[in-house]
Design an enzyme around this catalytic site. Sequence first.
Site, PDB file in Angstrom:
ATOM      1  CG  HIS A  13      -6.380 -36.749  47.603  1.00 24.60           C
ATOM      2  ND1 HIS A  13      -5.786 -37.358  46.525  1.00 24.60           N
ATOM      3  CD2 HIS A  13      -5.468 -36.763  48.602  1.00 24.60           C
ATOM      4  CE1 HIS A  13      -4.539 -37.722  46.842  1.00 24.60           C
ATOM      5  NE2 HIS A  13      -4.326 -37.374  48.100  1.00 24.60           N
ATOM      6  CG  HIS A  34      -6.796 -37.347  40.002  1.00 28.10           C
ATOM      7  ND1 HIS A  34      -7.047 -38.688  40.177  1.00 28.10           N
ATOM      8  CD2 HIS A  34      -6.766 -36.789  41.232  1.00 28.10           C
ATOM      9  CE1 HIS A  34      -7.166 -38.914  41.481  1.00 28.10           C
ATOM     10  NE2 HIS A  34      -7.013 -37.777  42.139  1.00 28.10           N
ATOM     11  CG  HIS A  56      -4.879 -41.476  43.937  1.00 31.94           C
ATOM     12  ND1 HIS A  56      -3.774 -40.646  43.831  1.00 31.94           N
ATOM     13  CD2 HIS A  56      -5.935 -40.665  44.179  1.00 31.94           C
ATOM     14  CE1 HIS A  56      -4.151 -39.393  43.996  1.00 31.94           C
ATOM     15  NE2 HIS A  56      -5.456 -39.368  44.202  1.00 31.94           N
ATOM     16  CB  CYS A 104     -10.206 -37.837  44.922  1.00 33.35           C
ATOM     17  SG  CYS A 104      -8.675 -38.800  45.069  1.00 33.35           S
ATOM     18  CD  GLU A 130      -6.075 -29.621  43.945  1.00 33.34           C
ATOM     19  OE1 GLU A 130      -5.158 -29.273  44.705  1.00 33.34           O
ATOM     20  OE2 GLU A 130      -6.267 -30.820  43.598  1.00 33.34           O
ATOM     21  CE  LYS A 131      -3.096 -35.190  41.900  1.00 27.34           C
ATOM     22  NZ  LYS A 131      -2.201 -34.411  42.791  1.00 27.34           N
ATOM     23  CG  HIS A 132      -8.149 -33.784  43.715  1.00 31.47           C
ATOM     24  ND1 HIS A 132      -6.886 -33.513  44.140  1.00 31.47           N
ATOM     25  CD2 HIS A 132      -8.319 -35.121  43.823  1.00 31.47           C
ATOM     26  CE1 HIS A 132      -6.309 -34.650  44.508  1.00 31.47           C
ATOM     27  NE2 HIS A 132      -7.150 -35.647  44.324  1.00 31.47           N
TER      28      HIS A 132
HETATM   29 FE    FE Z   1      -6.721 -37.671  44.412  1.00 32.42          FE
END
Ligand code: FE
Length: 130
Positions: A118, A45, A51, A115, A15-17
């Site tokens: 996100h 990310h 973003h 983020c 999960e990139k976050h």
């Molecule tokens: Fe994001």
Amino acid sequence: MKIGELIQSGDWKGEKHVPVIEAPEKVSAGELFDVTLSVGKEIAHPNTTEHHICWIKLYFKPEGDKFVYEVAELRFDGHGASVKGANEGPVFTDTFGTVRLKLAAAGTLIATSSCNIHGLWESSKPISVE
Ligand code: FE
């Protein structure tokens, strides 16, 4: 509703976050050591004007204590914004930084990241002190 209910977590490898905490498993009491914080170590990310990751914060929760302590905050403000337009700017800050600290007792390092689209994410890493 509590803010804690809105903070997401997961495995940073998938999960990139999720903020990545790189620190020794064990440190000596009162001796400085480095904690490296990043987002996107395994899966990058995006870092665009639209973003991006805004910040990573580090906390320490001593074993057996009621309260958590704020340790450091890394802000990432360069995301390509410019008078020429989005992503046309001259600077993009990578989501990476190192904090140096010392501990008197064992506990858990906790990181949160944000983020811009996100929301909030967290991770933790236990650390022992000898
Ligand atoms: Fe994001």
